[in-house]
Structures are given as structure tokens and as C-alpha cells.
Write a protein that holds these residues in place. Structure first.
Motif, mmCIF file in Angstrom:
data_model
loop_
_atom_site.group_PDB
_atom_site.id
_atom_site.type_symbol
_atom_site.label_atom_id
_atom_site.label_comp_id
_atom_site.label_asym_id
_atom_site.label_seq_id
_atom_site.Cartn_x
_atom_site.Cartn_y
_atom_site.Cartn_z
ATOM 1 N N GLY B 62 50.241 41.899 69.715
ATOM 2 C CA GLY B 62 49.042 41.026 68.553
ATOM 3 C C GLY B 62 48.159 41.324 68.614
ATOM 4 N N ASP B 63 47.633 40.854 69.769
ATOM 5 C CA ASP B 63 45.941 40.327 70.122
ATOM 6 C C ASP B 63 45.189 41.801 71.472
ATOM 7 O OD1 ASP B 63 44.122 38.975 71.405
ATOM 8 O OD2 ASP B 63 45.422 37.528 71.744
ATOM 9 N N TRP B 64 45.183 41.810 70.089
ATOM 10 C CA TRP B 64 44.056 43.217 69.855
ATOM 11 C C TRP B 64 42.879 42.957 71.071
ATOM 12 C CZ3 TRP B 64 45.460 47.905 65.702
ATOM 13 C CH2 TRP B 64 46.776 47.869 66.117
ATOM 14 N N PRO B 65 42.009 41.882 70.134
ATOM 15 C CA PRO B 65 41.154 41.667 70.567
ATOM 16 C C PRO B 65 41.326 41.421 72.507
ATOM 17 C CG PRO B 65 40.369 40.438 68.833
ATOM 18 C CD PRO B 65 41.784 41.026 68.817
ATOM 19 N N ALA B 66 41.742 40.704 72.404
ATOM 20 C CA ALA B 66 42.164 40.101 74.536
ATOM 21 C C ALA B 66 42.632 41.990 74.655
ATOM 22 C CB ALA B 66 43.631 39.441 74.726
ATOM 23 N N SER B 67 43.459 42.497 74.562
ATOM 24 C CA SER B 67 43.994 44.125 75.119
ATOM 25 C C SER B 67 43.040 45.094 75.149
ATOM 26 C CB SER B 67 45.138 44.458 74.188
ATOM 27 O OG SER B 67 45.687 45.728 74.268
ATOM 28 N N ARG B 68 41.890 45.461 73.722
ATOM 29 C CA ARG B 68 40.952 45.595 74.492
ATOM 30 C C ARG B 68 39.960 45.702 75.307
ATOM 31 N NH1 ARG B 68 41.234 46.270 68.311
ATOM 32 N NH2 ARG B 68 40.078 44.638 68.013
ATOM 33 N N ARG B 69 39.581 44.286 75.508
ATOM 34 C CA ARG B 69 39.154 43.601 77.373
ATOM 35 C C ARG B 69 39.656 44.581 77.986
ATOM 36 N NH1 ARG B 69 39.400 37.888 76.753
ATOM 37 N NH2 ARG B 69 37.983 37.782 75.717
ATOM 38 N N VAL B 70 40.549 44.633 78.327
ATOM 39 C CA VAL B 70 41.214 45.582 79.102
ATOM 40 C C VAL B 70 41.557 46.707 79.393
ATOM 41 C CG1 VAL B 70 43.435 45.554 80.851
ATOM 42 C CG2 VAL B 70 43.230 43.231 79.525
ATOM 43 N N VAL B 71 41.299 47.441 77.917
ATOM 44 C CA VAL B 71 41.314 48.724 78.119
ATOM 45 C C VAL B 71 39.505 49.277 78.154
ATOM 46 C CG1 VAL B 71 41.245 50.925 76.801
ATOM 47 C CG2 VAL B 71 42.776 48.566 76.569
ATOM 48 N N GLY B 98 49.062 54.035 72.306
ATOM 49 C CA GLY B 98 48.055 52.771 72.089
ATOM 50 C C GLY B 98 47.421 52.150 71.841
ATOM 51 N N ALA B 99 46.334 52.920 73.306
ATOM 52 C CA ALA B 99 44.623 52.379 72.862
ATOM 53 C C ALA B 99 43.848 53.042 72.296
ATOM 54 C CB ALA B 99 44.575 52.990 75.069
ATOM 55 N N LEU B 100 44.554 54.054 71.574
ATOM 56 C CA LEU B 100 43.795 54.784 70.590
ATOM 57 C C LEU B 100 44.204 54.126 69.340
ATOM 58 C CD1 LEU B 100 44.570 58.669 71.568
ATOM 59 C CD2 LEU B 100 42.536 57.141 72.150
ATOM 60 N N LEU B 101 45.033 53.656 69.028
ATOM 61 C CA LEU B 101 45.607 52.688 67.897
ATOM 62 C C LEU B 101 44.401 51.523 67.802
ATOM 63 C CD1 LEU B 101 49.189 52.522 67.234
ATOM 64 C CD2 LEU B 101 47.753 53.670 65.548
ATOM 65 N N GLU B 102 44.015 50.960 68.743
ATOM 66 C CA GLU B 102 43.936 49.313 68.751
ATOM 67 C C GLU B 102 42.033 50.306 68.885
ATOM 68 O OE1 GLU B 102 44.587 46.899 71.672
ATOM 69 O OE2 GLU B 102 44.704 47.958 73.923
ATOM 70 N N PHE B 103 42.016 51.486 69.396
ATOM 71 C CA PHE B 103 40.625 51.480 69.018
ATOM 72 C C PHE B 103 39.716 52.132 67.866
ATOM 73 C CE2 PHE B 103 37.853 49.987 73.150
ATOM 74 C CZ PHE B 103 39.208 49.613 74.032
ATOM 75 N N GLU B 104 40.495 52.474 66.673
ATOM 76 C CA GLU B 104 40.502 53.704 65.351
ATOM 77 C C GLU B 104 38.735 52.919 65.342
ATOM 78 O OE1 GLU B 104 44.342 54.920 63.520
ATOM 79 O OE2 GLU B 104 43.940 52.823 62.653
ATOM 80 N N LYS B 105 38.832 51.473 65.405
ATOM 81 C CA LYS B 105 37.621 51.326 64.401
ATOM 82 C C LYS B 105 36.605 50.740 65.189
ATOM 83 C CE LYS B 105 40.506 49.468 60.242
ATOM 84 N NZ LYS B 105 40.625 48.495 59.274
ATOM 85 N N GLU B 106 36.598 51.477 67.035
ATOM 86 C CA GLU B 106 35.302 50.705 67.510
ATOM 87 C C GLU B 106 34.731 51.583 67.565
ATOM 88 O OE1 GLU B 106 35.392 47.417 68.404
ATOM 89 O OE2 GLU B 106 37.742 47.286 67.158
ATOM 90 N N PRO B 107 33.658 51.837 67.983
ATOM 91 C CA PRO B 107 32.507 52.167 68.580
ATOM 92 C C PRO B 107 32.252 53.197 69.499
ATOM 93 C CG PRO B 107 31.506 49.727 69.064
ATOM 94 C CD PRO B 107 32.789 50.007 68.356
ATOM 95 N N ASP B 108 33.386 52.636 70.378
ATOM 96 C CA ASP B 108 33.288 53.558 72.792
ATOM 97 C C ASP B 108 34.463 53.832 72.125
ATOM 98 O OD1 ASP B 108 34.683 50.753 71.864
ATOM 99 O OD2 ASP B 108 34.631 50.512 73.883
ATOM 100 N N LEU B 109 35.682 53.605 70.884
ATOM 101 C CA LEU B 109 36.843 55.318 71.231
ATOM 102 C C LEU B 109 36.821 56.448 71.834
ATOM 103 C CD1 LEU B 109 39.443 55.289 69.327
ATOM 104 C CD2 LEU B 109 38.303 56.728 67.404
ATOM 105 N N PRO B 110 35.242 57.002 71.130
ATOM 106 C CA PRO B 110 35.606 58.786 71.946
ATOM 107 C C PRO B 110 35.025 58.147 74.014
ATOM 108 C CG PRO B 110 33.268 58.638 71.442
ATOM 109 C CD PRO B 110 34.224 57.234 70.910
#
Lengths: 481, 256
Positions: B62-71, B98-110
Motif C-alpha cells: 500500500g506504500d505506493w510512493p515508496a514503490s514508485r521510487r523503486v519503479v 501493477g506499475a501501471l496502476l500506481e502510475f495512473e496519475k503520474e506524469p511519467d506514466l508513458p
């Protein structure tokens, strides 16, 4: 290390109860799968299609709801709107009081559990009697359903026989047929004495205003046959655009819920008794219940509103099988409940924020869902919500991830840790201040740490003598393929 | 499941290997076997040294900010346009779903989508990208294949079955209740220790009833849990990754 509430519940569950839940859900799943795949060449395509239909419904509730209201009214049905559980209870009470009625016979509806209708009506002097056998047993035991289709999956027949004996329904006899016959004899008189029939609905067609009720005991027909007034409590998501959609949805519902091609009784109700009809309710009310559903619609988990309450995800879920429905502390247990219950809780979300953690994210629930709800994705979204909102119950037992994520985004530190991790091969883990490691070793051994060994091999092997990552490097392969 | 991960390799068959943190830390030979199998197929395997983890532990926690850092680190590490091969259905699914779910609203989704599109689980890659549908060599064993849950909805297990059953000497046995999870589930295994272990026991019962010589999976996380449970109770079982079986089949026949 702290563990999750549902895990503790599972650990303390009586062996009898656990066995009953496990066997009932396992058999349910196996029969469902056999029937579905025996009938259809590609059931998954049907699940996807049904999912698209229900998704279309929830995306267009703003037009479908007024449309179905108009249709129901033209069919002679009075329509009520209840935004909360209190409103829904008050709407039912209002109808009862206006008629001066006191006695309700009801068939199974999860919405009535959700709004705690029986308790509310009881306080206002109205008697409600459950006529679904499972719900009747729940009622006499002052228990709660533990499954959305099989409310007493957690009980065995010996317990039920004892309850019947206690309630004066005959001497102890745990023969299922005897139990059923006794319940039937008791209920027959009650149908005739009742004023109002209360039901749910599995579907309502926007096109025709027909509502569909499925049962296996025929009890909702008995309820409707003997009473003058019918009240249907219906969640606002229960619509289907056209009657023709029912062909698909009913085929999937019966198979998914109880492994039946079709439930024994499938009633289509178009309105109150018409002039030429010999019997049936003269007055009919539909209470559309929101109770948090529009908030779910506005959330990132709206797909859960596709749910047709078949219970297939409960039956297949390994966590549900171990923990039982009561572990979920809410009306809707299992995977669907782990998503729906915390959402419907609204401001009380933190009290149920641990439910989405009760999953290994194995995805079996999505694989069996007749409307293809991506339940694991929704569980993940709710885990994120729980973490973001600092819900304590959700956090129990989950190691903090901040330090790990720093490590895993800095290659030099990562490599050092890979090397340093070797210490676990030499030291008893109880000496190490790493709670998850200890929790792991309570149940399992840990493999030998080989941190960095692959990297060394890759760098130093024969073909690796050529600088790694060079595009002109020829692999050692003897077999040209 | 997002299944847009279909970027095929070029004529030179250059690929990048995402070894996964579990192989990096515990299962070095699985990563090695993956390289050997890919090279046997004529692939040029690159191993970006900066790689760490796919980000799944924090994502599931559930810690998506931490996960996004690693992704984000993983996206940077695997920059380019080569297929990325992962010897784990779970880590691969994290990267292409999974990564696409947590980046849905992130600018670097592409950028995350670009990596998702290139990410393949090993067996799926061998069969559906390279078009290799049978496997040579020899491997005398009765094998139970554990269908790792995060390969649901993908072509991984069908691919693994096709390859394994084509190897002379292998007998694949049927295991009861294949759809049931082994109980690992990442941090689930420590926050739900009782349910997790009970699930594992049931899985082991089914596996033992099939009397295999060897338990094989496209994912080592399930194997770590099941193998660890079996060993803890004093009745260890032999576990291997699909890649190790493919590699050993070649070795046994002198093809490697």
C-alpha cells in the motif's frame, strides 16, 4: 510482530466451523467450475461480456435510474429513494405505518442486512420473519450470515438440530430433510398471517421495469402469494438495460452461485396484481437504496458495483476458506466484501481498512467473477488508501517500506546489502533485529543467502571475458536455433 | 491483467535480464539458468548492473510512493528498447500490470508503459516471442508444475507446460486444486502467518499426493514459501525453476 485481525480470527476459529466453511466453499467452487465449463466453450468471454454490461449500467446510472423510476411508476409501482440506511429503514416503516400493518415475511436480501432493517423494525413494533431456511436459522440463533448466498455455511446440521429443539420445533433430529420439513410447517402458517412481503431483487430491467428474484426454496413466491403489499429493497446498482441482458446474467448467476443452470425459481415481477390476477399483492413499493453506493461510484473502485452477489469469489478464496465470513466483521465477507465493506463504511473506513489486506492477491476471485471485477486491483487501491490515510488496522504486520525503497533505488547500497546479507547464513535470525525475518522463520526455513553470486558469475564467466552488454558479444551456445 | 507486453526482439536477439531481487539474494542459479537458456536460443543477454527490485513489496503493502521510487529506478535502469526478460511471473506482472496502476496519475506514466510493453516472463518469451514451442535434451523426472498465481491470465503456464512436456523423460503430473494459491503473497506471509501457512500445507498435501520427484514453478517466491514450509516440518521437497529444468535438460544431453 503484530499480525492481522483476520489472521488471528482464523487461528482461533473452531475446527468444526473451519471445516464446514472450507468444505462448503470448496465444493461450491468445484461444482460451479465443472458446470460452467461443461456448458460453455468459453465462459471467460461470457464473464467479460457480462462485466461490460454491468459496467455500462454503473457508468450510466444518472440516466438509467430516472428511466427505471418512470417505467416502474407506469407499471403501478411506488418508488422511494433512500440515500442512507436510516432513510431506507424509515421508508419501509413509513409504508407499514401508512397501511397500519405489523407483520412482515421476508425473503433473502443482503441490503436488508446492510441497513439492519430487522433490528430497526423490531424497535418500532414490527415483526419480521425470515423465510429463507438459512436466514431463518440465522434469525432464531441471533447470528449473522457468513456467506452472501449460503448464510449458514459456518454451521453443521447438529448445531441446527439443537437450535430447532431449543425453539420448540420438535425433538432433536439432525436429518436435513426433517429440519427442512419442520421449518416449512412452521413457516406455512406465518405466510398466511403476514401483512407485507419484503424482498430484494437480483435485477431490474430499465427497459420494462421488470424485477427478477431468484430463489431455490420458492419462499419469495409464498411471501408474495399470501400478502397484500410487496416492498422490494433494491441497491441502485441492480439495474440491467434490457430484458434480453437477463439471458446472459441469469445463466451466469445460477452457475456461479450454486452451480445450477438456473435457480429453481426465477420470478419476473412487473408490478402489483393486475385486475384479472387471482392473487398477489395489490400494492407494490420499490425502495432504491444508495447507502454509500454513489460514493463508491465516485471512488477508484467503482467496478465493485458490477457485483451480482453470487458468492463465487468467496468460495474460491483461500483466505475466506480458512478464516470464514465472520472474520470480515461486516455484512459482505470474502474478496467482494474486502472491497465493498470498507467503501460502504464511509467515514468508518479505518475500522475496516484491514480487510483489503486479507488476500495473497492470488487473483482467483477475478478469475471466477461472473462480471469480471478486477478485485485484486481494487484491493491494492484500498491498501494504498489505508496507508495514505494512516489506518492502523491496515498497517499491522506490514513492514515499513521507506528504508527498503531507498535501498532499492540506490545500486551501490543495494550491492552492499546483497553482500552483507550473507550474515543470515551464519547468525541465528533471532539475534537479528528484523521482525519480518523472524515472522517468516516461525513457519518456514529461509534458503541460503547467495547475495551477489549471480552477478559475479555473469561478470567472470568465459563469455563474460568480453565486456558485458557489448552487442557484438557472441554467446557460447552450441545449438544455433 | 494488462497484456500489452508484446515487444518482439530484433534480429540480433538482444535482451535485457531482470534477475529479480529473490534470485539476486537467494536463487543465483535460477538467474544463471535463465541466461544459459536464453543464450542457447541465440539471445544476447545484457544484465544492467544497477538493477534492484521491481517495486512490488511496497506496491502490495500500500506504500505506493515508496514503490514508485523503486519503479522509477527500474525504468531508468532498463532504459532502451530491448525486451526485458524476467524469470518470475510475479515480478513480470508487477512491471507490465501493477506499475501501471500506481502510475495512473503520474506524469511519467508513458515511461512506465514503455517498459511494461517490453517486459516478458521467461517461458512466455521463449514460446510466444521466439516461437520456440518444443525443447530438446533429456530430463528424467516426474514433475509437478506449480502455476504461480501472478501468471493467471497470461500465457506463462501454457508455455511452460508446452516446453516441459516436450522434453524427453519428463512426466508432468496433475496436482489437485491448481487454482489455489500457495499462501506466499509477499508480506501477506508474515502479516497473515497462520492463514499463509495453512494455505501452504494444503498446497503441499496436493503436491505430495501427486508423488512428483520435483516441484517446478515459473516463480521462486512460491517455491521459497513451499520449500521453506516443507523443510521446517522436516519433510523437504525438491524445488526448481522452469529455467533450471530447461538448462539441465540441455546439459543432460550434452547440448550445453
Amino acid at each position: 510482530m503484530a499480525t492481522q485481525l483476520i489472521d488471528q480470527f482464523a487461528k482461533n476459529l473452531a475446527a468444526d466451523t473451519q471445516a464446514a466453511v472450507y468444505d462448503g466453499s470448496k465444493k461450491g467452487h468445484e461444482k460451479r467450475t465443472k458446470l460452467l465449463f461443461d456448458t460453455y466453450a468459453d465462459p471467460n468471454r461470457l464473464r467479460e461480456l457480462a462485466g461490460e454490461i454491468k459496467q455500462h449500467v454503473i457508468e450510466n446510472l444518472d440516466t438509467f435510474l430516472p428511466a427505471v423510476e418512470a417505467k416502474l411508476q407506469s407499471n403501478g409501482v411506488k418508488v422511494h429513494w433512500a440515500s442512507s440506511a436510516e432513510d431506507a429503514c424509515a421508508a419501509v416503516l413509513g409504508i407499514m405505518q401508512a397501511r397500519g400493518d405489523k407483520k412482515i415475511v421476508k425473503s433473502k436480501t443482503m441490503v436488508s442486512e446492510e441497513i439492519e432493517l430487522e433490528h430497526y423494525l423490531d424497535k418500532h413494533g414490527i415483526e419480521t420473519l425470515e423465510t429463507d431456511l438459512g436466514e431463518f436459522i440465522v434469525q432464531i440463533d441471533h447470528d449473522h450470515p457468513s456467506h452472501i448466498v449460503k448464510p449458514i455455511i459456518h454451521k453443521n446440521r447438529r448445531e441446527i438440530a439443537k437450535s430447532f429443539e431449543r425453539e420448540g420445533l420438535g425433538a432433536y433430529n439432525d436429518d436435513p430433510e426433517t429440519i427442512t420439513r419442520r421449518a416449512r410447517q412452521f413457516l406455512r402458517h406465518k405466510y398466511l398471517a403476514a401483512d407485507v412481503a419484503l424482498t430484494g431483487a437480483n435485477f431490474v430491467s430499465v427497459e420494462s421495469g421488470r424485477m427478477v428474484i431468484v430463489t431455490n426454496e420458492g419462499n419469495s413466491r409464498f411471501c408474495l402469494a399470501g400478502t397484500k403489499c410487496h416492498i422490494a429493497l433494491i441497491g441502485i446498482e441492480k439495474l440491467v438495460p434490457h430484458d434480453r441482458d437477463l439471458g446472459l446474467l441469469l445463466n451466469l448467476l445460477g452457475r456461479s452461485a450454486t452451480a445450477q443452470q438456473l435457480t429453481v425459481y426465477t420470478e419476473f415481477i412487473s408490478g402489483p396484481k393486475s385486475a384479472g390476477q387471482p392473487d398477489g399483492p395489490e400494492e407494490m413499493h420499490v425502495v432504491f437504496v444508495d447507502n454509500g453506493r454513489t460514493d463508491v461510484l465516485a471512488s477508484e473502485c467503482k467496478e465493485i458495483l458490477r457485483c451480482i452477489r453470487c458468492g463465487a469469489c468467496l468460495n474460491v478464496c483461500p483466505v475466506y476458506r480458512q478464516a470464514s465470513g465472520h472474520a470480515y466483521r461486516s455484512v459482505y465477507p470474502g474478496p467482494v466484501g474486502a472491497v465493498l465493506s470498507p467503501l460502504l463504511a464511509g467515514k468508518k473506513f479505518p475500522e475496516l481498512a484491514d480487510l483489503p489486506k486479507a488476500s495473497s492477491l492470488c487473483g482467483a476471485c477475478n478469475e471466477v467473477c461472473p462480471v469480471n471485477i478486477p478485485i485484486p486491483d481494487l484491493l491494492l487501491r484500498l491498501r494504498e488508501k489505508g496507508k495514505r490515510e494512516g489506518a492502523k488496522l491496515a498497517a499491522a504486520g506490514t513492514p515499513p517500506m521507506g528504508a527498503w525503497s531507498l535501498l532499492a533505488s540506490q545500486p551501490a547500497a543495494w550491492k552492499t546489502a546483497l553482500f552483507g546479507g550473507k550474515i543470515i547464513n551464519y547468525l541465528p535470525t533471532k539475534w537479528l533485529p528484523i521482525p519480518p525475518l523472524r515472522a517468516w522463520e516461525a513457519k518456514r526455513t529461509l534458503p541460503e543467502w547467495k547475495g551477489g553470486e549471480f552477478r559475479s558469475w555473469f561478470r567472470n564467466r568465459k563469455v563474460g571475458a568480453v565486456a558485458p552488454n557489448r552487442p557484438d558479444r557472441k554467446p557460447e551456445s552450441k545449438e544455433g536455433r | 491483467m494488462n497484456l500489452a507486453h508484446r515487444q518482439l526482439p530484433g534480429a540480433d536477439k538482444r535482451v535485457q535480464l531482470m534477475a529479480t531481487c529473490l534470485c539476486d539474494a537467494f536463487y543465483a542459479d535460477v538467474a544463471r539458468a535463465t541466461v544459459e537458456v536464453l543464450e542457447h536460443l541465440g539471445c544476447q543477454v545484457e544484465f544492467p548492473e544497477g538493477q534492484t527490485c521491481c517495486g512490488q513489496p511496497a506496491f502490495n503493502g500500500g506504500d505506493w510512493p515508496a514503490s514508485r521510487r523503486v519503479v522509477r529506478h527500474t525504468v531508468k535502469t532498463f532504459a532502451g528498447d530491448l525486451p526485458v526478460i524476467v524469470p518470475s511471473g510475479s515480478c513480470a506482472a508487477m512491471m507490465f500490470h501493477g506499475a501501471l496502476l500506481e502510475f495512473e496519475k503520474e506524469p511519467d506514466l508513458p515511461e512506465v508503459q514503455q517498459l511494461a510493453h517490453r517486459t516478458w516472463e521467461l517461458a512466455d518469451f521463449i514460446v510466444n516471442a521466439l516461437g520456440v514451442k518444443t525443447w530438446p535434451g533429456k530430463f528424467d523426472a516426474t514433475i509437478a508444475l506449480h502455476r504461480a498465481c501472478h501468471t493467471r491470465g497470461t500465457k506463462t503456464c501454457d508455455s511452460a507446460v508446452a516446453l516441459l512436456t516436450s522434453i524427453p523423460g519428463i512426466k508432468l503430473v496433475t496436482v489437485g486444486e491448481v487454482e489455489q494459491c500457495c499462501g506466499f503473497g509477499g508480506t501477506f506471509s508474515v502479516s497473515f502467518p497462520n492463514v499463509s501457512a495453512s494455505m501452504g500445507e494444503l498446497k503441499l498435501e496436493h503436491i505430495r499426493a501427486a508423488k512428483p520427484d520435483l516441484l517446478v514453478s515459473p516463480d521462486m517466491s512460491c517455491m521459497m514459501h513451499l520449500g521453506g514450509l516443507a523443510e521446517k516440518e522436516g519433510h523437504p521437497i525438491k524445488i526448481q525453476h522452469v529455467a533450471q529444468v530447461l538448462r539441465d535438460a540441455l546439459k543432460n544431453a550434452g547440448l550445453l
